[in-house]
Design a protein around this motif. Structure first.
Motif, PDB file in Angstrom:
ATOM      1  N   THR A 227     -22.113  27.497 -75.900  1.00 33.07           N
ATOM      2  CA  THR A 227     -23.479  27.868 -76.281  1.00 33.07           C
ATOM      3  C   THR A 227     -23.449  29.179 -77.071  1.00 33.07           C
ATOM      4  O   THR A 227     -24.484  29.798 -77.279  1.00 33.07           O
ATOM      5  CB  THR A 227     -24.363  28.034 -75.032  1.00 33.07           C
TER       6      THR A 227
ATOM      7  N   ARG B 249     -26.727  22.343 -80.948  1.00 33.58           N
ATOM      8  CA  ARG B 249     -28.078  22.229 -80.374  1.00 33.58           C
ATOM      9  C   ARG B 249     -28.458  20.764 -80.165  1.00 33.58           C
ATOM     10  O   ARG B 249     -29.125  20.423 -79.195  1.00 33.58           O
ATOM     11  CB  ARG B 249     -29.094  22.932 -81.267  1.00 33.58           C
TER      12      ARG B 249
ATOM     13  N   ALA C 141     -31.341  23.706 -72.221  1.00 35.69           N
ATOM     14  CA  ALA C 141     -31.913  24.771 -73.042  1.00 35.69           C
ATOM     15  C   ALA C 141     -30.934  25.931 -73.099  1.00 35.69           C
ATOM     16  O   ALA C 141     -30.286  26.252 -72.112  1.00 35.69           O
ATOM     17  CB  ALA C 141     -33.240  25.229 -72.434  1.00 35.69           C
ATOM     18  N   TRP C 142     -30.811  26.565 -74.261  1.00 36.28           N
ATOM     19  CA  TRP C 142     -29.979  27.769 -74.360  1.00 36.28           C
ATOM     20  C   TRP C 142     -30.462  28.635 -75.506  1.00 36.28           C
ATOM     21  O   TRP C 142     -31.003  28.144 -76.491  1.00 36.28           O
ATOM     22  CB  TRP C 142     -28.501  27.428 -74.514  1.00 36.28           C
ATOM     23  N   GLN C 143     -30.314  29.930 -75.333  1.00 43.87           N
ATOM     24  CA  GLN C 143     -30.733  30.866 -76.366  1.00 43.87           C
ATOM     25  C   GLN C 143     -29.982  32.185 -76.233  1.00 43.87           C
ATOM     26  O   GLN C 143     -29.556  32.569 -75.143  1.00 43.87           O
ATOM     27  CB  GLN C 143     -32.241  31.134 -76.270  1.00 43.87           C
ATOM     28  N   LYS C 144     -29.831  32.862 -77.343  1.00 44.11           N
ATOM     29  CA  LYS C 144     -29.167  34.159 -77.364  1.00 44.11           C
ATOM     30  C   LYS C 144     -30.078  35.201 -76.746  1.00 44.11           C
ATOM     31  O   LYS C 144     -31.269  35.263 -77.044  1.00 44.11           O
ATOM     32  CB  LYS C 144     -28.827  34.543 -78.808  1.00 44.11           C
TER      33      LYS C 144
ATOM     34  N   VAL D  79     -26.076  35.127 -73.190  1.00 41.48           N
ATOM     35  CA  VAL D  79     -26.637  33.851 -73.620  1.00 41.48           C
ATOM     36  C   VAL D  79     -27.165  33.140 -72.378  1.00 41.48           C
ATOM     37  O   VAL D  79     -26.414  32.903 -71.427  1.00 41.48           O
ATOM     38  CB  VAL D  79     -25.584  32.950 -74.304  1.00 41.48           C
TER      39      VAL D  79
ATOM     40  N   HIS E  87     -28.500  29.817 -70.524  1.00 39.04           N
ATOM     41  CA  HIS E  87     -28.241  28.389 -70.747  1.00 39.04           C
ATOM     42  C   HIS E  87     -28.358  27.609 -69.450  1.00 39.04           C
ATOM     43  O   HIS E  87     -28.251  28.162 -68.359  1.00 39.04           O
ATOM     44  CB  HIS E  87     -26.842  28.196 -71.336  1.00 39.04           C
TER      45      HIS E  87
END
Length: 207
Positions: free
Chosen positions: A113, A145, A154-157, A168, A170
């Motif tokens: 991720t 993605r 779901a994952w995001q920086k 991150v 996730h």
């Protein structure tokens, strides 16, 4: 504390997608002959036919390259400070607890991720600490993605960390992919090696 809060909110968001649509037995029930994994067979996800860059140096398709009866898929990243290490360690330990036949029927895939930092070399070095047979996948952001969305992850920086770098957030489930490229079960992040080993043994017998 901030990191735990982010992870808690992310977990809540993932659960809202319906990951817990089906009831499951407690992970403390290992050894009773019943699966402890979360059963989502009624709404099983279809694995996306996306190709990524593998630590083997080749292109790896989540549908075409998963040749064993059972594939465990986990989304994480090399610089993850805690959960990823715990999960991968438990998977590796579980595979030392099962019979050789069971071990031979299980493939483990780690999807990053954090593609900006996790190239093939970084993933290979990281996974080699747990089991050199584990396959790491990286690539461009959009295919990654797409893969995550197929598993409803779901994952995001996150924000920059005081010591440099960044976190991150996730999803932390261990997903099972079957021979039909569907995801009928997953395990929670705190599933023990003993419970996972018991479940894998049961699933191989059924496959």
């Amino acid at each position: 504390m901030a990191e735990r809060g982010l992870r808690a909110r992310l977990t809540g968001a993932v659960l809202a997608l319906g990951l817990l649509a089906s009831a499951c037995s407690s992970s403390s029930d290992a050894g009773d002959g019943e699966l402890s994994a979360v059963d989502i067979t009624k709404t099983a996800y279809q694995v996306p036919a996306v190709s990524l860059d593998a630590t083997t140096g080749e292109s790896f398709s989540l549908t075409e390259s998963t040749e064993k009866p059972l594939t465990l898929v986990f989304f994480g990243y090399v610089n993850c400070p805690d959960i990823c290490k715990m999960v991968m360690s438990n998977i590796a330990s579980a595979l030392t607890r099962v019979d050789e036949k069971v071990r031979d029927d299980v493939q483990v895939v780690f999807v990053t991720t954090d593609p900006a930092r996790d190239d093939r070399q970084a993933l290979a070095g990281y996974l080699g600490r747990f089991d050199p047979t584990f396959v790491g996948l990286t690539g461009e952001i959009e295919p990654l993605r797409e893969a995550a969305e197929g598993f409803h992850v779901a994952w995001q920086k996150g924000k920059k960390l005081p010591g440099g770098g960044y976190d991150v957030t996730h999803g932390t489930q261990i997903f099972l992919v079957d021979g039909e490229d569907k995801v009928p079960y997953f395990w929670k992040q705190d599933t023990s090696a003993a419970v996972l080993a018991e479940d894998l043994t049961l699933l191989v017998k059924e496959s």
